[in-house]
Every structure is written in C-alpha cells, then in structure tokens.
Design a protein around this motif. Sequence first.
Motif, PDB file in Angstrom:
ATOM      1  N   ILE A  23       0.843  -1.199   0.000  1.00 37.56           N
ATOM      2  CA  ILE A  23       0.000   0.000   0.000  1.00 37.56           C
ATOM      3  C   ILE A  23       0.879   1.249   0.000  1.00 37.56           C
ATOM      4  CG2 ILE A  23      -1.695   1.362   1.301  1.00 37.56           C
ATOM      5  CD1 ILE A  23      -2.718  -1.357   2.443  1.00 37.56           C
ATOM      6  N   VAL A  24       1.853   1.266   0.896  1.00 39.73           N
ATOM      7  CA  VAL A  24       2.717   2.449   1.026  1.00 39.73           C
ATOM      8  C   VAL A  24       3.538   2.663  -0.241  1.00 39.73           C
ATOM      9  CG1 VAL A  24       4.628   3.466   2.322  1.00 39.73           C
ATOM     10  CG2 VAL A  24       2.765   2.317   3.536  1.00 39.73           C
ATOM     11  N   LYS A  25       4.074   1.585  -0.789  1.00 42.14           N
ATOM     12  CA  LYS A  25       4.898   1.707  -1.992  1.00 42.14           C
ATOM     13  C   LYS A  25       4.074   2.205  -3.179  1.00 42.14           C
ATOM     14  CE  LYS A  25       8.124  -0.819  -4.903  1.00 42.14           C
ATOM     15  NZ  LYS A  25       8.761  -2.097  -5.202  1.00 42.14           N
ATOM     16  N   GLN A  26       2.853   1.666  -3.331  1.00 43.48           N
ATOM     17  CA  GLN A  26       2.020   2.019  -4.480  1.00 43.48           C
ATOM     18  C   GLN A  26       1.255   3.330  -4.295  1.00 43.48           C
ATOM     19  OE1 GLN A  26      -0.501  -1.434  -5.022  1.00 43.48           O
ATOM     20  NE2 GLN A  26       1.239  -2.755  -5.471  1.00 43.48           N
ATOM     21  N   GLU A  27       0.823   3.606  -3.052  1.00 46.13           N
ATOM     22  CA  GLU A  27      -0.087   4.728  -2.838  1.00 46.13           C
ATOM     23  C   GLU A  27       0.434   5.787  -1.864  1.00 46.13           C
ATOM     24  OE1 GLU A  27      -4.040   3.168  -1.978  1.00 46.13           O
ATOM     25  OE2 GLU A  27      -3.446   1.287  -2.941  1.00 46.13           O
ATOM     26  N   GLY A  28       1.470   5.454  -1.091  1.00 47.64           N
ATOM     27  CA  GLY A  28       2.046   6.407  -0.152  1.00 47.64           C
ATOM     28  C   GLY A  28       1.459   6.289   1.245  1.00 47.64           C
ATOM     29  N   TRP A  29       2.177   6.914   2.205  1.00 46.49           N
ATOM     30  CA  TRP A  29       1.745   6.868   3.612  1.00 46.49           C
ATOM     31  C   TRP A  29       0.421   7.570   3.820  1.00 46.49           C
ATOM     32  CZ3 TRP A  29       2.925   3.652   7.241  1.00 46.49           C
ATOM     33  CH2 TRP A  29       4.184   3.050   7.269  1.00 46.49           C
ATOM     34  N   GLU A  30       0.182   8.653   3.099  1.00 48.88           N
ATOM     35  CA  GLU A  30      -1.071   9.395   3.281  1.00 48.88           C
ATOM     36  C   GLU A  30      -2.276   8.519   2.948  1.00 48.88           C
ATOM     37  OE1 GLU A  30      -3.187  13.361   1.508  1.00 48.88           O
ATOM     38  OE2 GLU A  30      -1.023  13.452   1.843  1.00 48.88           O
ATOM     39  N   GLU A  48      -5.355   7.085   5.430  1.00 50.84           N
ATOM     40  CA  GLU A  48      -6.786   7.213   5.118  1.00 50.84           C
ATOM     41  C   GLU A  48      -7.480   5.859   5.245  1.00 50.84           C
ATOM     42  OE1 GLU A  48      -7.357   9.106   1.306  1.00 50.84           O
ATOM     43  OE2 GLU A  48      -6.003  10.742   1.859  1.00 50.84           O
ATOM     44  N   ILE A  49      -6.835   4.823   4.742  1.00 51.84           N
ATOM     45  CA  ILE A  49      -7.391   3.465   4.860  1.00 51.84           C
ATOM     46  C   ILE A  49      -7.471   3.080   6.332  1.00 51.84           C
ATOM     47  CG2 ILE A  49      -6.995   1.019   4.355  1.00 51.84           C
ATOM     48  CD1 ILE A  49      -5.519   2.059   1.742  1.00 51.84           C
ATOM     49  N   GLU A  50      -6.399   3.339   7.070  1.00 58.05           N
ATOM     50  CA  GLU A  50      -6.365   3.045   8.501  1.00 58.05           C
ATOM     51  C   GLU A  50      -7.509   3.765   9.215  1.00 58.05           C
ATOM     52  OE1 GLU A  50      -2.814   2.854  11.671  1.00 58.05           O
ATOM     53  OE2 GLU A  50      -3.191   4.888  10.913  1.00 58.05           O
ATOM     54  N   ARG A  51      -7.738   5.021   8.853  1.00 60.79           N
ATOM     55  CA  ARG A  51      -8.804   5.807   9.474  1.00 60.79           C
ATOM     56  C   ARG A  51     -10.158   5.128   9.290  1.00 60.79           C
ATOM     57  NH1 ARG A  51     -11.298   7.561  13.055  1.00 60.79           N
ATOM     58  NH2 ARG A  51     -12.990   8.969  12.616  1.00 60.79           N
ATOM     59  N   GLY A  52     -10.431   4.657   8.085  1.00 64.53           N
ATOM     60  CA  GLY A  52     -11.688   3.964   7.815  1.00 64.53           C
ATOM     61  C   GLY A  52     -11.839   2.694   8.630  1.00 64.53           C
ATOM     62  N   VAL A  53     -10.759   1.950   8.761  1.00 70.43           N
ATOM     63  CA  VAL A  53     -10.791   0.707   9.541  1.00 70.43           C
ATOM     64  C   VAL A  53     -11.014   1.014  11.020  1.00 70.43           C
ATOM     65  CG1 VAL A  53      -9.409  -1.282  10.289  1.00 70.43           C
ATOM     66  CG2 VAL A  53      -9.466  -0.640   7.874  1.00 70.43           C
ATOM     67  N   SER A  78     -16.390  -5.807  23.422  1.00 69.15           N
ATOM     68  CA  SER A  78     -15.823  -6.870  24.272  1.00 69.15           C
ATOM     69  C   SER A  78     -14.712  -7.637  23.561  1.00 69.15           C
ATOM     70  CB  SER A  78     -16.921  -7.832  24.730  1.00 69.15           C
ATOM     71  OG  SER A  78     -17.916  -7.131  25.436  1.00 69.15           O
ATOM     72  N   SER A  79     -13.810  -6.895  22.954  1.00 71.46           N
ATOM     73  CA  SER A  79     -12.725  -7.491  22.186  1.00 71.46           C
ATOM     74  C   SER A  79     -11.400  -6.810  22.508  1.00 71.46           C
ATOM     75  CB  SER A  79     -13.008  -7.359  20.689  1.00 71.46           C
ATOM     76  OG  SER A  79     -14.177  -8.053  20.328  1.00 71.46           O
ATOM     77  N   ILE A  80     -10.348  -7.401  21.968  1.00 73.33           N
ATOM     78  CA  ILE A  80      -9.013  -6.818  22.051  1.00 73.33           C
ATOM     79  C   ILE A  80      -8.733  -6.188  20.692  1.00 73.33           C
ATOM     80  CG2 ILE A  80      -6.566  -7.234  22.496  1.00 73.33           C
ATOM     81  CD1 ILE A  80      -8.486  -7.975  24.871  1.00 73.33           C
ATOM     82  N   ILE A  81      -8.321  -4.925  20.683  1.00 72.21           N
ATOM     83  CA  ILE A  81      -7.979  -4.246  19.434  1.00 72.21           C
ATOM     84  C   ILE A  81      -6.496  -3.903  19.475  1.00 72.21           C
ATOM     85  CG2 ILE A  81      -8.403  -2.252  17.950  1.00 72.21           C
ATOM     86  CD1 ILE A  81     -11.240  -2.124  19.126  1.00 72.21           C
ATOM     87  N   ASP A  82      -5.766  -4.454  18.512  1.00 79.60           N
ATOM     88  CA  ASP A  82      -4.322  -4.257  18.376  1.00 79.60           C
ATOM     89  C   ASP A  82      -4.102  -3.214  17.279  1.00 79.60           C
ATOM     90  OD1 ASP A  82      -1.622  -4.523  17.655  1.00 79.60           O
ATOM     91  OD2 ASP A  82      -1.855  -6.564  16.908  1.00 79.60           O
ATOM     92  N   CYS A  83      -3.609  -2.060  17.648  1.00 80.66           N
ATOM     93  CA  CYS A  83      -3.445  -0.947  16.707  1.00 80.66           C
ATOM     94  C   CYS A  83      -2.031  -0.881  16.139  1.00 80.66           C
ATOM     95  CB  CYS A  83      -3.741   0.372  17.417  1.00 80.66           C
ATOM     96  SG  CYS A  83      -5.398   0.483  18.068  1.00 80.66           S
ATOM     97  N   GLY A  84      -1.937  -0.369  14.934  1.00 82.52           N
ATOM     98  CA  GLY A  84      -0.632  -0.092  14.363  1.00 82.52           C
ATOM     99  C   GLY A  84       0.017   1.061  15.112  1.00 82.52           C
ATOM    100  N   GLY A  85       1.322   1.148  15.040  1.00 82.00           N
ATOM    101  CA  GLY A  85       2.074   2.143  15.791  1.00 82.00           C
ATOM    102  C   GLY A  85       1.721   3.583  15.484  1.00 82.00           C
ATOM    103  N   GLY A  86       1.227   3.857  14.280  1.00 79.64           N
ATOM    104  CA  GLY A  86       0.930   5.225  13.892  1.00 79.64           C
ATOM    105  C   GLY A  86      -0.525   5.635  14.049  1.00 79.64           C
ATOM    106  N   VAL A  87      -1.326   4.799  14.679  1.00 79.92           N
ATOM    107  CA  VAL A  87      -2.759   5.093  14.809  1.00 79.92           C
ATOM    108  C   VAL A  87      -3.007   6.421  15.511  1.00 79.92           C
ATOM    109  CG1 VAL A  87      -3.248   3.902  16.990  1.00 79.92           C
ATOM    110  CG2 VAL A  87      -4.985   3.963  15.192  1.00 79.92           C
ATOM    111  N   VAL A  88      -2.096   6.823  16.396  1.00 77.26           N
ATOM    112  CA  VAL A  88      -2.283   8.064  17.160  1.00 77.26           C
ATOM    113  C   VAL A  88      -1.994   9.319  16.341  1.00 77.26           C
ATOM    114  CG1 VAL A  88      -1.836   6.997  19.405  1.00 77.26           C
ATOM    115  CG2 VAL A  88       0.065   8.000  18.108  1.00 77.26           C
TER     116      VAL A  88
END
Length: 173
Positions: A46-53, A57-62, A72-82
Amino acid sequence: MNIVLIGYRGTGKSMISKVLADILHCRRYSLDEEITRQTGKSIPEIVKQEGWESFREIERGVVEKVSSEVRSSIIDCGGGVVVDERNVMDLRRSGKVVLLISNFEKIIQRISRDLSRPPLEPALSFEEEQRKVLAERDSKYRAAADCIFDTSYLKPRQIAMKIIEHFKKKSWI
C-alpha cells in the motif's frame, strides 16, 4: 468494552493482544490485519504504491468501522494510529486504551528483525528514524492512554496478566 493496545513498533502489541484474547476468551482485531484483509495488499505494498497518506486514510476507515462495531474485544493498533486524533477519539469511546512502552534498545532489537515496513523518514538511518518518530509520537501515545505498561523485560503473558489485574482493580472487566 474493548481493550485497545497502542504503542510504538516492537513494544509487543501483537503478541500481547493474542495472549489477552486467549485468556479472556474474546475476539482480537488487528487493525493492520484488517487493512490487509480489506485491501488485499500488504502494508508495504500500500505504502509503496499509494504512499503513507493513502495508508493513513485506509487506517482511518478501519478504525472508524472497528471502533463502532466491535465490543468486548481486544484491538491491536498499528504504531501510527495516534497520528490522527480522530482515531484516538474513536478508540477511547469504544474501550480502554493501554499504552505499551519499551526501552529504545529493546525496540530496536525487536524490530530490526523485520525490515519489511517502509521507512517513514527515508533520509535517516534506521535507528535515527526510530528515535525521531518515537519522540514525535510519545506525547500522543501518553495522552491517549488510560494506563501504561512497560514491556522491556517481561514476557507477553506476564504483561497480559498485569493488564488484566489492573482492569479488575478498576472494575473495567
């Protein structure tokens, strides 16, 4: 209520989230895995083809979808979610946010094994990049966190048990 794990790469979010889900007999959602599943591409692709931005945006939607639908679940976030404050607001609304930290040497030791992640700061050396990005995100991680656990010298199961004990004391679980 969800338990949301945030923190920099190499702090143990993926391993600890699996252990927590197993002990608590609940589902685990890895935001990075959800992104890969939904797009059919790896994060480096994704990053190589479309870039970090575009990735953010995809991360935001997810994040928006998972935080509104998952309970009632465990959510494991990527390091840049913040990086996106809206993500933090959504995740805090859906659960308690646990920040996992580790000393810099341990982080480097853990993440240097997997160099498939594209650089955020290509002009810097690997270690310089990690130091810079971690410093930039530290205050955001801490502001988002309901509690903080240091993973430098403990095994994932030990950290998971500490998180559960903390949550029981607070009557969060």
